[in-house]
Write a protein that holds these residues in place. Structure first.
Motif, PDB file in Angstrom:
ATOM      1  N   TYR A   1      20.433  30.403 -17.733  1.00 19.59           N
ATOM      2  CA  TYR A   1      21.195  29.286 -18.319  1.00 19.59           C
ATOM      3  C   TYR A   1      20.573  27.965 -17.958  1.00 19.59           C
ATOM      4  CZ  TYR A   1      24.689  32.986 -18.524  1.00 19.59           C
ATOM      5  OH  TYR A   1      25.338  34.143 -18.766  1.00 19.59           O
ATOM      6  N   ASP A   2      20.810  26.968 -18.812  1.00 20.06           N
ATOM      7  CA  ASP A   2      20.439  25.595 -18.434  1.00 20.06           C
ATOM      8  C   ASP A   2      21.658  24.928 -17.794  1.00 20.06           C
ATOM      9  OD1 ASP A   2      22.095  25.106 -20.517  1.00 20.06           O
ATOM     10  OD2 ASP A   2      20.569  24.278 -21.850  1.00 20.06           O
ATOM     11  N   GLU A   3      21.573  23.612 -17.546  1.00 18.27           N
ATOM     12  CA  GLU A   3      22.646  22.933 -16.802  1.00 18.27           C
ATOM     13  C   GLU A   3      23.984  23.006 -17.533  1.00 18.27           C
ATOM     14  OE1 GLU A   3      20.142  20.057 -18.006  1.00 18.27           O
ATOM     15  OE2 GLU A   3      18.973  21.744 -17.224  1.00 18.27           O
ATOM     16  N   SER A   4      23.935  22.875 -18.891  1.00 16.52           N
ATOM     17  CA  SER A   4      25.207  22.868 -19.625  1.00 16.52           C
ATOM     18  C   SER A   4      25.642  24.287 -20.007  1.00 16.52           C
ATOM     19  CB  SER A   4      25.080  21.980 -20.863  1.00 16.52           C
ATOM     20  OG  SER A   4      23.915  22.325 -21.587  1.00 16.52           O
ATOM     21  N   HIS A   5      25.198  25.248 -19.234  1.00 18.66           N
ATOM     22  CA  HIS A   5      25.585  26.638 -19.396  1.00 18.66           C
ATOM     23  C   HIS A   5      25.248  27.204 -20.774  1.00 18.66           C
ATOM     24  CE1 HIS A   5      27.454  30.028 -17.452  1.00 18.66           C
ATOM     25  NE2 HIS A   5      28.060  30.330 -18.594  1.00 18.66           N
TER      26      HIS A   5
END
Lengths: 166, 358
Positions: free
Chosen positions: B121-125
């Motif tokens: 995942y990236d930071e914003s899920h």
């Protein structure tokens, strides 16, 4: 917006376009065209039928008007004929009357003429008879008178007296 | 209509918030946990329902983990065509292995993973895994296919019945014909005009019945939500957009780029605004249908969900009554949205065909 883009599935979009365009083309050929054509034909048919009915109604009206006109004409003709006949009858009566009158007048005139001529003839005969009678009477009278001389002289005298007097 | 959908969303939020408050006040802690669990379940259920799915699940039993329905074919383009049954995913629980590649279903999307099915995942899920091009025959595709078939047989039947019965429809045609005539006489002719409406009729009729039937299908307990899917409404709006602009006459483009009857300065100002309008019109079509159908589904399902949350002799029947009333409203909305979509499409076609009148 981010969610919307994330939700967007290219595969679904692809199938959707494919299915929908296919459906439009298929339905156009097999459904919409025949349906709309049939409906149009039907509407056209109804319109034509209505127009035909209207035309028939008008025709009927014309026919009725014609009938009325012909009837009127016939009636007028009959009236004219009756009038003519009546006139003819009147004329005939009048003619007959005048003719009869003329005939009667003629007969009367003829009768009068005959009467006149008869009268004249009768008068003439009467005159002759009177003249004859007169001569006879005169002969008798003269013969009677002149039987004596005195009387003859008396007559001559009176006659001569008359002449002088005249 | 957008107003109504906004109102509806607010209503939903209000209803959900009140139910949250009520729930929070009246229950014991243990019960509250249970309710929270149920609430999340309902929320997940609604979320799941709104999305497309790779299998046709009619209903599922959470406790035993059993799903009743049937799998659908998955078609991927990942350096070559990969076709397999969605049963390989086991409803997202397992990793499907095809030709040495591993795929995992995560939030209704297919991601390429390793053998263990790891998703990063990236930071914003958001999942950062590679996504193969997904041309799967999903639940929505199947629904559209079914509706397409249904429409074909229905209207083919209507078309055939004319020939049989001397120009008068029989059976179901008696119900369908007035609808076809409605589209012609109330939508196409008034908006496009007597002269040019004919070439748009196929599209307008198809889109009207397609959207309406799909909206109605969304009302059934089958749990499909096709017209509430942005890809579908995008496709429909795109077709309207393309048809509008490809059939537009000189007068239409004249009104966009060089508005007649205004000063030259205004012409320059108006051109970009008008050009933007060309795109906004179909965009509004797309959003309107999507938002209305999605909102309708969310509200209805939330209220149905409330029945299970309340579990009382007052709340549940009340929710049921509300759900019943809303269902009737949604039936109206189903027809109304189809009508509006068709009507506005016809209006845009009419604009594209307007003759100059000076």
């Amino acid at each position: 917006m981010d969610k919307l883009i994330n939700d967007f599935s290219f595969g679904l979009f692809f199938w959707q376009i494919l299915l929908f365009v296919g459906l439009v083309l298929l339905l156009r050929k097999f459904a919409w065209k025949p349906i709309l054509d049939s409906v149009n034909n039907r509407e056209e048919g109804i319109k034509n039928a209505l127009e035909a009915a209207e035309a028939a109604r008008k025709e009927m009206q014309n026919l009725q008007a014609d009938n009325e006109r012909i009837l009127n004409e016939a009636r007028a003709e009959r009236d004219a004929m009756l009038k003519e006949a009546r006139q003819l009858k009147d004329n005939m009566i009048t003619d007959a009357k005048t003719e009869a009158q003329a005939e009667a007048d003629k007969i009367v005139a003829q009768a009068q003429a005959t009467i006149e001529s008869e009268k004249k003839a009768a008068l003439a005969e009467l005159k002759n008879q009177v003249a004859g009678l007169s001569v006879e009477i005169a002969e008798k009278v003269v013969r009677n008178e002149l039987s004596n001389k005195d009387k003859q002289l008396e007559l001559v005298d009176s006659m001569l007296g008359d002449v002088t007097l005249n | 209509m957008q107003k109504i959908s906004v109102v509806r969303i607010f209503m939903t939020l209000a209803v959900i918030l009140t139910s949250l408050n009520l729930a929070a006040k009246d229950t014991e802690k243990a019960e509250k946990e249970g309710k929270d669990g149920l609430k999340t379940e309902i929320k997940e259920f609604i979320d799941h329902h709104l999305q497309d799915s790779h299998d046709f699940t009619l209903f599922s039993d959470k406790e035993s983990g059993k799903h009743y329905g049937f799998p659908l074919p998955v078609i991927l383009w990942d350096n070559g065509l990969k076709v397999f049954s969605s049963s390989k995913f086991h409803h997202g629980e397992t990793v499907a292995e095809v030709d040495g590649n591993y795929y995992k279903l995560y939030h209704s999307k297919i991601y390429k993973t390793d053998a263990a099915g790891t998703i990063t995942y990236d930071e914003s899920h958001h999942a950062t895994n590679e996504k193969p091009l997904d041309f799967s025959i999903t639940k929505n595709v199947v629904s559209m296919l079914l509706i397409g078939l249904l429409m074909f047989f229905m209207f083919r039947g209507l078309a055939k019945s004319y020939k049989k019965n001397n120009g008068i429809p029989t059976g179901a045609g008696r119900f369908l014909e007035p609808l076809v005539l409605f589209v012609r006489d109330e939508i196409a002719i008034p908006n496009i005009g007597e002269k040019k409406y004919k070439k748009y009729m196929s599209f307008l009729l198809t889109i009207f019945f397609f959207v309406w039937f799909l909206n109605l299908l969304g009302m059934t307990p089958l749990g499909v939500n096709v017209t509430g899917n942005i890809a579908v409404t995008f496709g429909l709006a795109l077709l309207t957009f393309l048809i509008t602009n490809f059939t537009a006459n000189k007068n239409y483009w004249g009104h966009i780029f060089w508005m007649p009857g205004v000063p030259t300065f205004m012409k320059v100002v108006l051109a970009p605004i008008e050009l933007l309008g060309v795109f906004i019109k179909p965009f509004s079509l797309m959003i309107r249908l999507y938002a209305n159908m999605t909102a309708g589904h969310v509200v209805l399902m939330s209220i149905v969900g409330m029945m299970f949350l309340f579990k009382s002799w007052i709340g549940s029947p009340l929710s049921f009554g509300l759900a019943f009333a809303l269902s009737i409203l949604e039936l109206l909305v189903a027809a109304l949205q189809a009508y509006i979509f068709t009507m506005l499409s016809a209006l845009y076609f009419g604009m594209a065909n307007e003759e100059a009148h000076h």
